[in-house]
Design a protein around this motif. Structure first.
Motif, PDB file in Angstrom:
ATOM      1  N   VAL A 201       0.848  -1.203   0.000  1.00 27.99           N
ATOM      2  CA  VAL A 201       0.000   0.000   0.000  1.00 27.99           C
ATOM      3  C   VAL A 201       0.881   1.249   0.000  1.00 27.99           C
ATOM      4  O   VAL A 201       0.479   2.295   0.491  1.00 27.99           O
ATOM      5  N   GLY A 202       2.076   1.125  -0.568  1.00 31.04           N
ATOM      6  CA  GLY A 202       3.026   2.233  -0.530  1.00 31.04           C
ATOM      7  C   GLY A 202       2.495   3.498  -1.166  1.00 31.04           C
ATOM      8  O   GLY A 202       2.574   4.588  -0.584  1.00 31.04           O
ATOM      9  N   GLU A 203       1.942   3.406  -2.375  1.00 33.91           N
ATOM     10  CA  GLU A 203       1.419   4.594  -3.051  1.00 33.91           C
ATOM     11  C   GLU A 203       0.213   5.157  -2.307  1.00 33.91           C
ATOM     12  O   GLU A 203       0.073   6.381  -2.169  1.00 33.91           O
ATOM     13  N   ALA A 204      -0.652   4.276  -1.832  1.00 29.04           N
ATOM     14  CA  ALA A 204      -1.824   4.733  -1.082  1.00 29.04           C
ATOM     15  C   ALA A 204      -1.411   5.409   0.215  1.00 29.04           C
ATOM     16  O   ALA A 204      -2.036   6.391   0.640  1.00 29.04           O
ATOM     17  N   MET A 205      -0.354   4.907   0.848  1.00 28.17           N
ATOM     18  CA  MET A 205       0.128   5.504   2.093  1.00 28.17           C
ATOM     19  C   MET A 205       0.638   6.914   1.838  1.00 28.17           C
ATOM     20  O   MET A 205       0.335   7.843   2.599  1.00 28.17           O
ATOM     21  N   ALA A 206       1.409   7.111   0.783  1.00 28.00           N
ATOM     22  CA  ALA A 206       1.937   8.441   0.476  1.00 28.00           C
ATOM     23  C   ALA A 206       0.806   9.421   0.192  1.00 28.00           C
ATOM     24  O   ALA A 206       0.823  10.563   0.671  1.00 28.00           O
ATOM     25  N   LEU A 207      -0.189   8.993  -0.584  1.00 25.53           N
ATOM     26  CA  LEU A 207      -1.333   9.862  -0.878  1.00 25.53           C
ATOM     27  C   LEU A 207      -2.134  10.148   0.387  1.00 25.53           C
ATOM     28  O   LEU A 207      -2.536  11.293   0.632  1.00 25.53           O
ATOM     29  N   ALA A 208      -2.358   9.113   1.197  1.00 27.41           N
ATOM     30  CA  ALA A 208      -3.147   9.291   2.411  1.00 27.41           C
ATOM     31  C   ALA A 208      -2.486  10.266   3.374  1.00 27.41           C
ATOM     32  O   ALA A 208      -3.162  11.091   4.007  1.00 27.41           O
ATOM     33  N   LEU A 209      -1.170  10.201   3.510  1.00 26.76           N
ATOM     34  CA  LEU A 209      -0.471  11.116   4.405  1.00 26.76           C
ATOM     35  C   LEU A 209      -0.519  12.552   3.879  1.00 26.76           C
ATOM     36  O   LEU A 209      -0.667  13.501   4.658  1.00 26.76           O
ATOM     37  N   ASP A 210      -0.411  12.725   2.571  1.00 30.61           N
ATOM     38  CA  ASP A 210      -0.523  14.067   2.010  1.00 30.61           C
ATOM     39  C   ASP A 210      -1.932  14.630   2.228  1.00 30.61           C
ATOM     40  O   ASP A 210      -2.104  15.795   2.582  1.00 30.61           O
ATOM     41  N   GLU A 211      -2.936  13.811   1.992  1.00 35.96           N
ATOM     42  CA  GLU A 211      -4.313  14.272   2.206  1.00 35.96           C
ATOM     43  C   GLU A 211      -4.559  14.578   3.678  1.00 35.96           C
ATOM     44  O   GLU A 211      -5.268  15.539   4.009  1.00 35.96           O
ATOM     45  N   ALA A 212      -3.974  13.783   4.563  1.00 45.90           N
ATOM     46  CA  ALA A 212      -4.128  14.039   5.991  1.00 45.90           C
ATOM     47  C   ALA A 212      -3.457  15.346   6.394  1.00 45.90           C
ATOM     48  O   ALA A 212      -3.990  16.109   7.208  1.00 45.90           O
ATOM     49  N   ALA A 213      -2.275  15.618   5.825  1.00 47.36           N
ATOM     50  CA  ALA A 213      -1.584  16.871   6.131  1.00 47.36           C
ATOM     51  C   ALA A 213      -2.393  18.070   5.648  1.00 47.36           C
ATOM     52  O   ALA A 213      -2.536  19.077   6.367  1.00 47.36           O
ATOM     53  N   LEU A 214      -2.942  17.981   4.445  1.00 53.47           N
ATOM     54  CA  LEU A 214      -3.745  19.089   3.925  1.00 53.47           C
ATOM     55  C   LEU A 214      -5.054  19.216   4.698  1.00 53.47           C
ATOM     56  O   LEU A 214      -5.506  20.338   4.971  1.00 53.47           O
ATOM     57  N   GLY A 215      -5.654  18.104   5.062  1.00 56.21           N
ATOM     58  CA  GLY A 215      -6.868  18.157   5.872  1.00 56.21           C
ATOM     59  C   GLY A 215      -6.624  18.794   7.228  1.00 56.21           C
ATOM     60  O   GLY A 215      -7.454  19.555   7.737  1.00 56.21           O
ATOM     61  N   THR A 216      -5.467  18.497   7.816  1.00 59.80           N
ATOM     62  CA  THR A 216      -5.105  19.117   9.088  1.00 59.80           C
ATOM     63  C   THR A 216      -4.912  20.617   8.923  1.00 59.80           C
ATOM     64  O   THR A 216      -5.296  21.410   9.798  1.00 59.80           O
ATOM     65  N   ALA A 217      -4.331  21.031   7.798  1.00 60.15           N
ATOM     66  CA  ALA A 217      -4.189  22.461   7.525  1.00 60.15           C
ATOM     67  C   ALA A 217      -5.549  23.133   7.437  1.00 60.15           C
ATOM     68  O   ALA A 217      -5.745  24.254   7.933  1.00 60.15           O
ATOM     69  N   ALA A 218      -6.516  22.465   6.807  1.00 55.17           N
ATOM     70  CA  ALA A 218      -7.859  23.023   6.701  1.00 55.17           C
ATOM     71  C   ALA A 218      -8.517  23.125   8.083  1.00 55.17           C
ATOM     72  O   ALA A 218      -9.196  24.119   8.383  1.00 55.17           O
ATOM     73  N   TYR A 219      -8.333  22.106   8.920  1.00 53.35           N
ATOM     74  CA  TYR A 219      -8.860  22.151  10.288  1.00 53.35           C
ATOM     75  C   TYR A 219      -8.259  23.340  11.038  1.00 53.35           C
ATOM     76  O   TYR A 219      -8.963  24.079  11.736  1.00 53.35           O
ATOM     77  N   LEU A 220      -6.958  23.546  10.896  1.00 50.72           N
ATOM     78  CA  LEU A 220      -6.301  24.680  11.543  1.00 50.72           C
ATOM     79  C   LEU A 220      -6.837  26.009  11.014  1.00 50.72           C
ATOM     80  O   LEU A 220      -6.983  26.974  11.776  1.00 50.72           O
ATOM     81  N   LEU A 221      -7.140  26.066   9.731  1.00 56.73           N
ATOM     82  CA  LEU A 221      -7.697  27.290   9.155  1.00 56.73           C
ATOM     83  C   LEU A 221      -9.040  27.620   9.798  1.00 56.73           C
ATOM     84  O   LEU A 221      -9.289  28.767  10.192  1.00 56.73           O
ATOM     85  N   GLY A 222      -9.919  26.638   9.906  1.00 59.01           N
ATOM     86  CA  GLY A 222     -11.206  26.880  10.547  1.00 59.01           C
ATOM     87  C   GLY A 222     -11.053  27.288  12.000  1.00 59.01           C
ATOM     88  O   GLY A 222     -11.741  28.201  12.484  1.00 59.01           O
ATOM     89  N   LEU A 223     -10.138  26.619  12.680  1.00 58.99           N
ATOM     90  CA  LEU A 223      -9.864  26.927  14.087  1.00 58.99           C
ATOM     91  C   LEU A 223      -9.441  28.380  14.261  1.00 58.99           C
ATOM     92  O   LEU A 223      -9.970  29.114  15.096  1.00 58.99           O
ATOM     93  N   MET A 224      -8.472  28.830  13.446  1.00 54.61           N
ATOM     94  CA  MET A 224      -7.955  30.182  13.656  1.00 54.61           C
ATOM     95  C   MET A 224      -8.945  31.246  13.191  1.00 54.61           C
ATOM     96  O   MET A 224      -8.994  32.344  13.751  1.00 54.61           O
ATOM     97  N   GLU A 225      -9.772  30.938  12.193  1.00 51.00           N
ATOM     98  CA  GLU A 225     -10.771  31.908  11.766  1.00 51.00           C
ATOM     99  C   GLU A 225     -11.820  32.124  12.852  1.00 51.00           C
ATOM    100  O   GLU A 225     -12.237  33.253  13.118  1.00 51.00           O
ATOM    101  N   ARG A 226     -12.253  31.044  13.495  1.00 46.41           N
ATOM    102  CA  ARG A 226     -13.215  31.187  14.599  1.00 46.41           C
ATOM    103  C   ARG A 226     -12.561  31.940  15.759  1.00 46.41           C
ATOM    104  O   ARG A 226     -13.185  32.817  16.384  1.00 46.41           O
ATOM    105  N   CYS A 227     -11.331  31.617  16.055  1.00 45.82           N
ATOM    106  CA  CYS A 227     -10.602  32.275  17.139  1.00 45.82           C
ATOM    107  C   CYS A 227     -10.466  33.777  16.861  1.00 45.82           C
ATOM    108  O   CYS A 227     -10.659  34.615  17.749  1.00 45.82           O
TER     109      CYS A 227
END
Length: 356
Positions: A201-227
């Motif tokens: 699952v090497g390729e899927a792992m690399a894609l999943a980690l990138d999507e998780a990193a970008l998703g975390t960035a989006a979560y942080l964006l919502g967090l700081m906008e509300r703050c």
């Protein structure tokens, strides 16, 4: 006149944002979040089931794999809304596991995970501040978010030149508390008790980690906008010397600087999501994700710290909600790679973005 493709996409994003109301209180109250702090398992299973019922856990998976077949733009829009409410349920981590199980063709764990009937987490990290899965057969797996809530864990393991995937159920990870009232877990892989899910699952792992990193960035964006919005409200309402705090030019300048951070972060996150949906791969994808995550991590820490300061002494009390945003930012700013890691990765990848 018929709607254009741009208008249809904007409507889809609006609808996915509105769907967050299923788990976000209409008044934005943080009572549920406060009630779950420093408890185990630290999440509400009913809320996790609601996330499954809404199709969020498999939002990025194709329909033939049981998912919703939506894009990264929709995933980021949803995670922004969850960040605004400091939702503790680990949607990013659950979606990562769903990506791996789907890549491995699993039919044992994936359906229950997508339905929210179980939580499956991937124990991929073996050292602090990393974005690759070493896959050591015996190395301790660390920093598993909200691990006490999981019914099963996925173990990426290096076998020859491939990254195999194993699943283990019924294990109890060691846990330790985090600043925001959640926890992370660690466990030692026991492959004798594990089931082999997929050989590579090497390729899927690399894609999943990138999507998780970008998703975390989006979560942080919502967090700081509300703050930031809460801070502006406070500056408008709080009086000093007979005037609202927001009328003082020095504070206006600080608020303007924070607004710039928000605008730049939104541009990075939305731009990266759009490019991923347009088919960016390889180093191009990695550079886009790293640019967004580095900016979001740094901006979130700056916005939340200054928000606490702008609230004065009351901002430092645990009873006042603004501090919850700083604590959450402190915990997840480094999740799926710190700003420093992503800056370094961006420099490596941006020099040849067309590479696969």
């Amino acid at each position: 006149m018929p709607a254009t493709a741009t208008e249809e996409r904007a409507e889809a994003l609006r609808m996915i944002r509105d769907s967050a109301a299923v788990v976000v209180p209409p008044d934005g109250g943080l009572g549920r979040v406060r009630g779950l702090r420093f408890t185990l398992p630290g999440i509400d299973p009913a809320v996790w089931r609601s996330m499954g019922a809404m199709g969020w856990i498999g939002l990025r998976l194709p329909e033939e794999a049981g998912g919703a077949g939506l894009g990264m733009a929709e995933a980021c829009a949803l995670l922004e809304e969850l960040g605004r409410a400091l939702v503790p349920e680990p949607l990013v981590a659950g979606a990562l596991s769903a990506r791996l199980l789907a890549a491995g063709g699993d039919t044992a764990l994936l359906p229950a995970l997508l339905a929210g009937e179980s939580l499956v987490l991937t124990a991929w990290q073996q050292s602090a501040d990393s974005l690759e899965a070493p896959g050591d057969r015996e190395g301790a797996r660390l920093f598993i978010p909200m691990a006490a809530a999981a019914q099963a864990f996925l173990l990426p393991v290096r076998e020859g030149g491939a990254l195999a995937l194993y699943a283990v159920e019924g294990v109890r990870p060691e846990t330790r508390r985090t600043q925001d009232g959640g926890h992370v877990g660690s466990l030692l892989p026991d492959l004798a008790a594990a089931r082999r899910v997929a050989p590579n699952v090497g390729e899927a792992m690399a894609l999943a980690l990138d999507e998780a990193a970008l998703g975390t960035a989006a979560y942080l964006l919502g967090l700081m906008e509300r703050c930031f919005a809460m801070t502006l409200d406070y500056l408008r309402q709080r009086q000093q010397f007979g005037k609202p705090l927001g009328s003082f030019q020095a504070l206006q300048h600080r608020a303007a600087d924070l607004k710039i951070q928000l605008v730049l972060t939104r541009a990075s996150v939305e731009g990266a999501a759009a490019e991923l949906d347009a088919g960016a791969t390889g180093d191009a994808r990695r550079a886009l994700v790293s640019r967004a995550k580095a900016r979001a991590a740094e901006a979130a820490m700056r916005v939340t710290r200054e928000a606490v300061q702008l609230h004065g002494a009351i901002g430092y009390t645990d009873e006042y909600d603004i501090g919850l945003f700083l604590r959450k930012a402190m915990v997840i700013a480094n999740a799926f790679g710190s700003a420093a890691l992503h800056r370094a990765r961006y420099m490596r990848c941006a020099s040849h973005p067309g590479a696969a």
